[in-house]
Design a protein around this motif. Structure first.
Motif, mmCIF file in Angstrom:
data_model
loop_
_atom_site.group_PDB
_atom_site.id
_atom_site.type_symbol
_atom_site.label_atom_id
_atom_site.label_comp_id
_atom_site.label_asym_id
_atom_site.label_seq_id
_atom_site.Cartn_x
_atom_site.Cartn_y
_atom_site.Cartn_z
ATOM 1 N N HIS A 285 30.524 37.540 45.147
ATOM 2 C CA HIS A 285 29.331 37.333 44.321
ATOM 3 C C HIS A 285 29.540 38.043 42.989
ATOM 4 C CE1 HIS A 285 25.159 37.427 42.993
ATOM 5 N NE2 HIS A 285 24.901 36.508 43.932
ATOM 6 N N ARG A 286 29.015 37.468 41.927
ATOM 7 C CA ARG A 286 29.213 38.067 40.599
ATOM 8 C C ARG A 286 28.530 39.415 40.463
ATOM 9 N NH1 ARG A 286 24.859 37.064 37.253
ATOM 10 N NH2 ARG A 286 23.388 35.537 38.034
ATOM 11 N N LEU A 287 27.547 39.712 41.315
ATOM 12 C CA LEU A 287 26.872 41.012 41.265
ATOM 13 C C LEU A 287 27.457 42.016 42.249
ATOM 14 C CD1 LEU A 287 23.164 39.831 40.901
ATOM 15 C CD2 LEU A 287 24.765 40.536 39.108
ATOM 16 N N ASP A 288 28.492 41.611 42.971
ATOM 17 C CA ASP A 288 29.166 42.526 43.891
ATOM 18 C C ASP A 288 29.826 43.635 43.070
ATOM 19 O OD1 ASP A 288 29.695 42.810 46.748
ATOM 20 O OD2 ASP A 288 31.811 42.563 46.240
ATOM 21 N N PRO A 289 29.894 44.867 43.602
ATOM 22 C CA PRO A 289 30.559 45.939 42.833
ATOM 23 C C PRO A 289 31.949 45.507 42.393
ATOM 24 C CG PRO A 289 29.552 46.831 44.803
ATOM 25 C CD PRO A 289 29.417 45.331 44.893
ATOM 26 N N SER A 290 32.378 46.006 41.267
ATOM 27 C CA SER A 290 33.625 45.522 40.678
ATOM 28 C C SER A 290 34.870 46.208 41.230
ATOM 29 C CB SER A 290 33.575 45.685 39.157
ATOM 30 O OG SER A 290 33.381 47.040 38.833
ATOM 31 N N TYR A 291 34.812 46.687 42.461
ATOM 32 C CA TYR A 291 36.025 47.215 43.083
ATOM 33 C C TYR A 291 37.076 46.115 43.128
ATOM 34 C CZ TYR A 291 32.630 50.503 45.078
ATOM 35 O OH TYR A 291 31.637 51.410 45.257
ATOM 36 N N ILE A 292 38.303 46.474 42.850
ATOM 37 C CA ILE A 292 39.407 45.542 43.017
ATOM 38 C C ILE A 292 39.883 45.700 44.456
ATOM 39 C CG2 ILE A 292 41.743 44.941 42.298
ATOM 40 C CD1 ILE A 292 40.974 46.045 39.513
ATOM 41 N N VAL A 293 39.808 44.616 45.218
ATOM 42 C CA VAL A 293 40.084 44.703 46.648
ATOM 43 C C VAL A 293 41.251 43.783 47.016
ATOM 44 C CG1 VAL A 293 39.109 44.475 48.960
ATOM 45 C CG2 VAL A 293 37.630 45.156 47.059
ATOM 46 N N PRO A 294 42.386 44.354 47.434
ATOM 47 C CA PRO A 294 43.514 43.544 47.885
ATOM 48 C C PRO A 294 43.155 42.796 49.173
ATOM 49 C CG PRO A 294 44.209 45.793 47.412
ATOM 50 C CD PRO A 294 42.714 45.788 47.404
ATOM 51 N N VAL A 295 43.636 41.561 49.280
ATOM 52 C CA VAL A 295 43.318 40.711 50.427
ATOM 53 C C VAL A 295 44.603 40.216 51.080
ATOM 54 C CG1 VAL A 295 42.177 38.585 51.157
ATOM 55 C CG2 VAL A 295 41.160 39.976 49.362
ATOM 56 N N VAL A 296 44.578 40.182 52.410
ATOM 57 C CA VAL A 296 45.707 39.700 53.201
ATOM 58 C C VAL A 296 45.269 38.419 53.905
ATOM 59 C CG1 VAL A 296 47.222 40.261 55.140
ATOM 60 C CG2 VAL A 296 46.544 42.064 53.531
ATOM 61 N N PHE A 297 46.138 37.399 53.866
ATOM 62 C CA PHE A 297 45.886 36.140 54.563
ATOM 63 C C PHE A 297 47.036 35.915 55.531
ATOM 64 C CE2 PHE A 297 46.225 31.437 54.808
ATOM 65 C CZ PHE A 297 44.973 31.174 55.347
ATOM 66 N N ASP A 298 46.723 35.865 56.822
ATOM 67 C CA ASP A 298 47.753 35.671 57.856
ATOM 68 C C ASP A 298 48.929 36.637 57.656
ATOM 69 O OD1 ASP A 298 46.226 33.684 59.023
ATOM 70 O OD2 ASP A 298 47.336 32.041 58.102
ATOM 71 N N ASP A 299 48.620 37.908 57.516
ATOM 72 C CA ASP A 299 49.616 38.989 57.383
ATOM 73 C C ASP A 299 50.446 38.930 56.109
ATOM 74 O OD1 ASP A 299 48.863 40.126 59.855
ATOM 75 O OD2 ASP A 299 50.126 38.687 60.924
ATOM 76 N N GLN A 300 49.965 38.214 55.099
ATOM 77 C CA GLN A 300 50.668 38.145 53.822
ATOM 78 C C GLN A 300 49.691 38.474 52.692
ATOM 79 O OE1 GLN A 300 52.449 34.309 53.077
ATOM 80 N NE2 GLN A 300 52.961 34.810 50.964
ATOM 81 N N MET A 301 50.070 39.407 51.822
ATOM 82 C CA MET A 301 49.240 39.765 50.675
ATOM 83 C C MET A 301 49.135 38.558 49.745
ATOM 84 S SD MET A 301 47.546 42.130 49.037
ATOM 85 C CE MET A 301 48.118 43.690 49.614
ATOM 86 N N ILE A 302 47.880 38.175 49.409
ATOM 87 C CA ILE A 302 47.705 37.002 48.542
ATOM 88 C C ILE A 302 47.092 37.341 47.192
ATOM 89 C CG2 ILE A 302 47.607 35.309 50.405
ATOM 90 C CD1 ILE A 302 44.510 35.350 50.080
ATOM 91 N N GLY A 303 46.711 38.580 46.983
ATOM 92 C CA GLY A 303 46.114 38.969 45.714
ATOM 93 C C GLY A 303 44.906 39.855 45.933
ATOM 94 N N SER A 304 44.107 39.993 44.883
ATOM 95 C CA SER A 304 42.926 40.853 44.930
ATOM 96 C C SER A 304 41.710 40.096 44.426
ATOM 97 C CB SER A 304 43.135 42.095 44.061
ATOM 98 O OG SER A 304 44.219 42.856 44.537
ATOM 99 N N THR A 305 40.556 40.515 44.903
ATOM 100 C CA THR A 305 39.301 39.958 44.415
ATOM 101 C C THR A 305 38.508 41.060 43.731
ATOM 102 O OG1 THR A 305 38.016 40.429 46.410
ATOM 103 C CG2 THR A 305 39.190 38.332 46.347
ATOM 104 N N TYR A 306 37.581 40.664 42.903
ATOM 105 C CA TYR A 306 36.598 41.568 42.307
ATOM 106 C C TYR A 306 35.355 40.746 42.035
ATOM 107 C CZ TYR A 306 38.854 39.673 38.119
ATOM 108 O OH TYR A 306 39.378 38.826 37.181
ATOM 109 N N GLY A 307 34.257 41.415 41.720
ATOM 110 C CA GLY A 307 32.989 40.712 41.548
ATOM 111 C C GLY A 307 33.101 39.516 40.622
ATOM 112 N N GLY A 308 32.554 38.372 41.054
ATOM 113 C CA GLY A 308 32.539 37.175 40.225
ATOM 114 C C GLY A 308 33.805 36.357 40.260
ATOM 115 N N THR A 309 34.664 36.583 41.253
ATOM 116 C CA THR A 309 35.899 35.804 41.347
ATOM 117 C C THR A 309 35.981 35.099 42.694
ATOM 118 O OG1 THR A 309 37.228 37.614 42.259
ATOM 119 C CG2 THR A 309 37.141 37.410 39.856
#
Length: 145
Positions: free
Chosen positions: A47-71
């Motif tokens: 959500h665009r109002l979610d805190p702007s922490y940059i959060v790394p994400v794993v998909f099926d045991d593979q790093m796919i990138g990071s999310t932050y608010g509004g992405t």
């Protein structure tokens, strides 16, 4: 005189806003919400109002990138069982069983303390709400497997 000074200050600050860059071409394509007949499509969205922490994400045991608010990310993958999770000390996760030709929307929320520690929450949301979240965000990754 103070009123004139205040007006000038407001006008000066209004002129200091940064211009927005045009969206990436992938953003327009992803926002068409086209399913793929031979693959599942998962939208991972913050959500665009979610805190702007940059959060790394794993998909099926593979790093796919990071999310932050509004992405959001559009993940095009084979049908079957898939797991989205946080990275390292982040214990948030969700497991989905997907089917070809279908769209899935997962809302990703992040919680933390003073930008130093975060934990994720992943929640499957309905299509209407998921599309609204995506339309209000910008693409951070297009992943095709």
């Amino acid at each position: 005189m103070p009123r004139l000074l205040l007006t000038l200050l407001i006008l000066l600050l209004a002129g200091c806003t940064l211009p927005r860059l045009p969206p990436m071409p992938e953003d327009a394509v992803a926002k068409r919400f086209k399913p793929m007949p031979d693959k599942s499509v998962i939208y991972l969205v913050r959500h665009r109002l979610d805190p702007s922490y940059i959060v790394p994400v794993v998909f099926d045991d593979q790093m796919i990138g990071s999310t932050y608010g509004g992405t959001y990310m559009r993940i095009e993958t084979s049908a079957g069982k898939h797991r989205l999770s946080g990275f390292a000390a982040d214990s948030g996760s969700i497991t989905l069983t997907t089917e070809p030709g279908k769209l899935y929307f997962v809302q990703h929320s992040a919680y933390g303390f003073l930008y130093s520690f975060h934990n994720s929450n992943f929640q499957l949301v309905d299509g209407a709400y998921g599309r609204t979240l995506v339309m209000g965000g910008e693409i951070s990754a297009l992943i095709s497997q």
